[in-house]
Design a protein around this motif. Sequence first.
Motif, short mmCIF file in Angstrom:
data_model
loop_
_atom_site.label_atom_id
_atom_site.label_comp_id
_atom_site.label_asym_id
_atom_site.label_seq_id
_atom_site.Cartn_x
_atom_site.Cartn_y
_atom_site.Cartn_z
N GLN A 266 47.98 26.43 33.32
CA GLN A 266 47.70 26.88 34.68
C GLN A 266 47.85 28.39 34.82
O GLN A 266 47.07 29.05 35.50
N THR A 267 48.87 28.94 34.16
CA THR A 267 49.08 30.39 34.22
C THR A 267 47.92 31.14 33.58
O THR A 267 47.40 32.11 34.15
N LEU A 268 47.50 30.70 32.40
CA LEU A 268 46.38 31.36 31.73
C LEU A 268 45.09 31.20 32.53
O LEU A 268 44.28 32.15 32.61
N HIS A 269 44.92 30.05 33.13
CA HIS A 269 43.73 29.86 33.97
C HIS A 269 43.71 30.87 35.11
O HIS A 269 42.66 31.42 35.46
N GLY A 270 44.87 31.15 35.69
CA GLY A 270 44.94 32.14 36.76
C GLY A 270 44.50 33.52 36.31
O GLY A 270 43.87 34.26 37.07
N PHE A 271 44.82 33.87 35.07
CA PHE A 271 44.42 35.19 34.56
C PHE A 271 42.91 35.30 34.37
O PHE A 271 42.39 36.42 34.33
N THR A 272 42.20 34.18 34.24
CA THR A 272 40.74 34.26 34.08
C THR A 272 40.05 34.78 35.33
O THR A 272 38.90 35.21 35.27
N GLY A 273 40.74 34.76 36.48
CA GLY A 273 40.12 35.19 37.72
C GLY A 273 40.52 36.57 38.19
O GLY A 273 40.15 36.97 39.30
N ILE A 274 41.28 37.33 37.38
CA ILE A 274 41.73 38.64 37.84
C ILE A 274 40.64 39.68 37.72
O ILE A 274 39.69 39.54 36.92
N ALA A 275 40.76 40.74 38.51
CA ALA A 275 39.84 41.87 38.44
C ALA A 275 40.22 42.76 37.26
O ALA A 275 41.40 43.00 37.02
N ALA A 276 39.24 43.24 36.54
CA ALA A 276 39.48 44.09 35.38
C ALA A 276 39.70 45.53 35.83
O ALA A 276 38.87 46.10 36.55
N GLU B 222 40.73 31.56 24.28
CA GLU B 222 40.35 32.74 23.49
C GLU B 222 38.96 33.26 23.82
O GLU B 222 38.67 34.44 23.61
N ASP B 223 38.09 32.40 24.36
CA ASP B 223 36.74 32.84 24.71
C ASP B 223 36.66 33.39 26.12
O ASP B 223 35.62 33.89 26.55
N ARG B 224 37.80 33.32 26.87
CA ARG B 224 37.79 33.79 28.26
C ARG B 224 38.78 34.90 28.53
O ARG B 224 38.67 35.60 29.54
N LEU B 225 39.77 35.07 27.65
CA LEU B 225 40.81 36.06 27.85
C LEU B 225 41.08 36.81 26.56
O LEU B 225 40.90 36.25 25.46
N PRO B 226 41.55 38.07 26.67
CA PRO B 226 41.96 38.81 25.46
C PRO B 226 43.34 38.35 25.00
O PRO B 226 44.29 39.14 24.93
#
Length: 325
Positions: free
Chosen positions: A37-47, A74-78
Amino acid sequence: MNAGTMQPEGTDTPRSPGGLRITVAICTWNRSPSLRQTLHGFTGIAAPVATKWELLVVNNNCTDDTDEVIRSFEDRLPVRRVFEPRPGLSHARNRAVAEATGDYILWTDDDVTVCRDFLVAYTDAFRRWPDAALFGGPIEPSFDGTPPSWLQQIYPSIAGVYAARDFGSEAIPLSPHVIPWGANYCVRAREQSSHPYDPDLGYRPGRLIGWEETEVIQALLAAGAQGWWVPNAALRHHVPKARQTTKYLRTHFYNRGMYYGSRWNEIDKRLVFGRPRWLWRRVVEAELKYRLHRVLSRPEVWVEHLIKSSESWGLLNGYTPKVRV
């Protein structure tokens, strides 16, 4: 949550060629559903603009499917996984420091949801205060379901137990009495490298004593480091049902007493079974008062006795007397 961003002032010069580098560090142990859930939240942050960032997840000897969860992002976050076999949050934090590539290390937990402008707010702060080494932002508890009525009544007096932290909507300097907490703070990498986390502190199996990050933050401030509160770098901290109990409160304050006992620096001459006589008396009196008020008094009253009793037991068991030389 306020999702706005601070406007930089003063120099806007990046701290490294090509822009800022940030390492977001998460240390985790056998909480893969929460981590997901935490990592999923990071997929929506502004760069952030002109910023390279990595999400470093330290697997602290997990036995669940933590690695599979990390790989699924790995395909959605660094995201990058590192392994620390020695159990304990301080060991995991020190491994993250050794592995981090960022100019700043932004610490958070495996049970949070960050706001959309989380990184933007921090990068704005780094540029606004280029001489600062410490930063921190708000933490808002997010309870599973509806907390029990007794907890709702006493919540304002124990909000810190659930990592609630909010110093207001304006940026203010950090100080020994205004410091961020472990789920949402940042240390510049060069200062962090010179202040490792104490392996005797930090959650680990069988010992839930924290305060490792507090000691580092206080040491940095004592050494003259500048720090700033970043009000727009907000996140929510998940509070499961298991933590909405008196058992959890007792455990929390017991561990706080253990911490105080481990830092005891006074010499006591009158000992009984290796502990001061006054401390035995305090434990007995505090426990009796708690049990009495738990039956007879309102939650606002008995919680104060719960705190004193639990801390007293922790202090008794964690007591480490100073040796006379």
